[in-house]
Motif scaffolding. Structure first.
Motif, short mmCIF file in Angstrom:
data_model
loop_
_atom_site.label_atom_id
_atom_site.label_comp_id
_atom_site.label_asym_id
_atom_site.label_seq_id
_atom_site.Cartn_x
_atom_site.Cartn_y
_atom_site.Cartn_z
N ILE A 83 0.84 -1.20 0.00
CA ILE A 83 0.00 0.00 0.00
C ILE A 83 0.87 1.25 0.00
O ILE A 83 0.60 2.22 -0.72
CB ILE A 83 -0.94 0.00 1.23
N ALA A 84 1.93 1.22 0.79
CA ALA A 84 2.81 2.39 0.92
C ALA A 84 3.48 2.75 -0.39
O ALA A 84 3.49 3.91 -0.80
CB ALA A 84 3.85 2.12 2.01
N VAL A 85 4.04 1.76 -1.08
CA VAL A 85 4.78 2.06 -2.31
C VAL A 85 3.84 2.41 -3.47
O VAL A 85 4.23 3.12 -4.40
CB VAL A 85 5.73 0.90 -2.72
N GLN A 86 2.61 1.95 -3.39
CA GLN A 86 1.64 2.33 -4.41
C GLN A 86 1.25 3.80 -4.26
O GLN A 86 0.97 4.49 -5.24
CB GLN A 86 0.38 1.45 -4.32
N GLN A 87 1.26 4.26 -3.00
CA GLN A 87 0.94 5.67 -2.74
C GLN A 87 2.15 6.56 -3.04
O GLN A 87 2.01 7.65 -3.58
CB GLN A 87 0.50 5.83 -1.28
N ASN A 88 3.34 6.06 -2.67
CA ASN A 88 4.57 6.82 -2.92
C ASN A 88 5.72 5.81 -3.07
O ASN A 88 6.12 5.17 -2.10
CB ASN A 88 4.87 7.77 -1.75
N GLY A 89 6.21 5.71 -4.28
CA GLY A 89 7.25 4.73 -4.55
C GLY A 89 8.48 4.85 -3.69
O GLY A 89 9.14 3.86 -3.36
N ARG A 90 8.78 6.07 -3.26
CA ARG A 90 9.98 6.29 -2.45
C ARG A 90 9.85 5.69 -1.04
O ARG A 90 10.84 5.62 -0.30
CB ARG A 90 10.30 7.78 -2.37
N ALA A 91 8.66 5.25 -0.69
CA ALA A 91 8.47 4.57 0.59
C ALA A 91 9.26 3.27 0.63
O ALA A 91 9.49 2.71 1.71
CB ALA A 91 6.99 4.30 0.84
N LEU A 92 9.71 2.81 -0.53
CA LEU A 92 10.49 1.58 -0.58
C LEU A 92 11.73 1.66 0.31
O LEU A 92 12.20 0.64 0.82
CB LEU A 92 10.90 1.29 -2.03
N GLN A 93 12.24 2.86 0.49
CA GLN A 93 13.45 3.01 1.31
C GLN A 93 13.23 2.58 2.76
O GLN A 93 14.19 2.27 3.47
CB GLN A 93 13.94 4.45 1.27
N PHE A 94 11.98 2.55 3.21
CA PHE A 94 11.69 2.20 4.59
C PHE A 94 11.22 0.75 4.74
O PHE A 94 10.93 0.31 5.85
CB PHE A 94 10.64 3.15 5.16
N ALA A 95 11.15 0.04 3.64
CA ALA A 95 10.74 -1.36 3.68
C ALA A 95 11.90 -2.22 4.21
O ALA A 95 13.05 -1.79 4.20
CB ALA A 95 10.33 -1.83 2.29
N SER A 96 11.58 -3.40 4.63
CA SER A 96 12.62 -4.33 5.11
C SER A 96 13.49 -4.76 3.93
O SER A 96 13.11 -4.62 2.76
CB SER A 96 11.97 -5.56 5.72
N GLU A 97 14.66 -5.28 4.25
CA GLU A 97 15.57 -5.76 3.20
C GLU A 97 14.90 -6.86 2.38
O GLU A 97 15.10 -6.96 1.17
CB GLU A 97 16.87 -6.26 3.81
N ARG A 98 14.10 -7.66 3.04
CA ARG A 98 13.40 -8.75 2.34
C ARG A 98 12.47 -8.20 1.27
O ARG A 98 12.45 -8.69 0.13
CB ARG A 98 12.60 -9.59 3.34
N LEU A 99 11.72 -7.16 1.61
CA LEU A 99 10.75 -6.62 0.66
C LEU A 99 11.40 -5.72 -0.39
O LEU A 99 10.85 -5.52 -1.47
CB LEU A 99 9.64 -5.88 1.41
N LYS A 100 12.58 -5.18 -0.09
CA LYS A 100 13.31 -4.43 -1.12
C LYS A 100 13.81 -5.36 -2.22
O LYS A 100 14.22 -4.91 -3.28
CB LYS A 100 14.51 -3.71 -0.49
N ASN A 101 13.74 -6.65 -1.92
CA ASN A 101 14.18 -7.65 -2.88
C ASN A 101 12.99 -8.43 -3.44
O ASN A 101 13.17 -9.42 -4.14
CB ASN A 101 15.17 -8.62 -2.21
N ASP A 102 11.80 -7.94 -3.15
CA ASP A 102 10.58 -8.62 -3.63
C ASP A 102 10.18 -8.03 -4.98
O ASP A 102 9.91 -6.82 -5.08
CB ASP A 102 9.45 -8.43 -2.61
N PRO A 103 10.12 -8.82 -6.04
CA PRO A 103 9.82 -8.30 -7.39
C PRO A 103 8.51 -7.52 -7.48
O PRO A 103 8.45 -6.48 -8.14
CB PRO A 103 9.77 -9.57 -8.24
N GLU A 104 7.47 -8.01 -6.81
CA GLU A 104 6.18 -7.33 -6.91
C GLU A 104 6.22 -5.97 -6.21
O GLU A 104 5.71 -4.97 -6.74
CB GLU A 104 5.07 -8.19 -6.29
#
Length: 202
Positions: free
Chosen positions: A98-119
């Motif tokens: 939900i966060a990255v769909q609202q603002n892609g730059r929210a990816l910086q606050f995701a866990s390392e696991r999800l920074k590596n998640d293709p979707e």
């Protein structure tokens, strides 16, 4: 040092006191030494109990439904609210999605696991190509992910892997989206006359 070790050290110290200085200290001093040892053990026990509770709280994998719902609402309004989420929620697929769909730059606050998640990364770069900066090294080397990022923002090519910056087709694609992307190509491809002309034409 755990409590068991502390007790051993203190007991050894007291034994040493008894062996070496039994003739040099009074019974009163020996009693005071025992009291000090007991007090120190109690203090150590309190510290270890606090330490255990503190880490147990932080390492808990449980999040209340209320916390989950509140964070959902927060990131729906502003994806960057993910910054204040707990480690557990920053590793929650649904929340981060939900966060990255609202603002892609929210990816910086995701866990390392999800920074590596293709979707997750795909959604992030589709919303903001520059979010490629925060993707894992592996994702920055995925042609389909990098293409999506470039389509959204040609400048995102600067965050692609060195391997893709040296890929002629990828560089050509980036230049077609944004001519200045030529500057991010490998030194070898920056000498390519066709690519130079393409950058100038666009």
């Amino acid at each position: 040092m755990n409590l068991f070790t502390i007790e051993n050290v203190l007991e050894s110290s007291l034994n040493l006191l008894n062996r070496r200085f039994v003739m040099q200290v009074t019974e009163q001093q020996k009693k005071m030494a025992v009291i000090a040892m007991v007090a120190f053990n109690l203090l150590a026990a309190c510290f270890l109990a606090y330490h255990h509770c503190f880490h147990a709280k932080n390492e808990s994998s449980e999040v209340s439904d209320l916390e989950l719902e509140q964070m959902k609402q927060a990131v729906q309004q502003d994806g960057l609210a993910l910054q204040v989420a707990s480690d557990i929620l920053q590793n929650n697929f649904e929340i981060v999605k939900i966060a990255v769909q609202q603002n892609g730059r929210a990816l910086q606050f995701a866990s390392e696991r999800l920074k590596n998640d293709p979707e997750i990364v795909k959604l992030a770069v589709q919303q903001n190509g520059l979010a490629l900066l925060f993707a894992s090294v592996s994702m920055q080397n995925q042609p389909h992910i990098v293409r999506l990022a470039i389509q959204q923002n040609g400048s995102s090519f600067q965050y692609a892997s060195d391997q893709l910056k040296n890929n002629r087709e990828m560089v050509k694609f980036a230049i077609q989206q944004q001519p200045s992307a030529f500057l991010f190509a490998s030194s070898t491809l920056r000498q390519d006359e066709e690519l130079k002309q393409l950058a100038q034409m666009n």
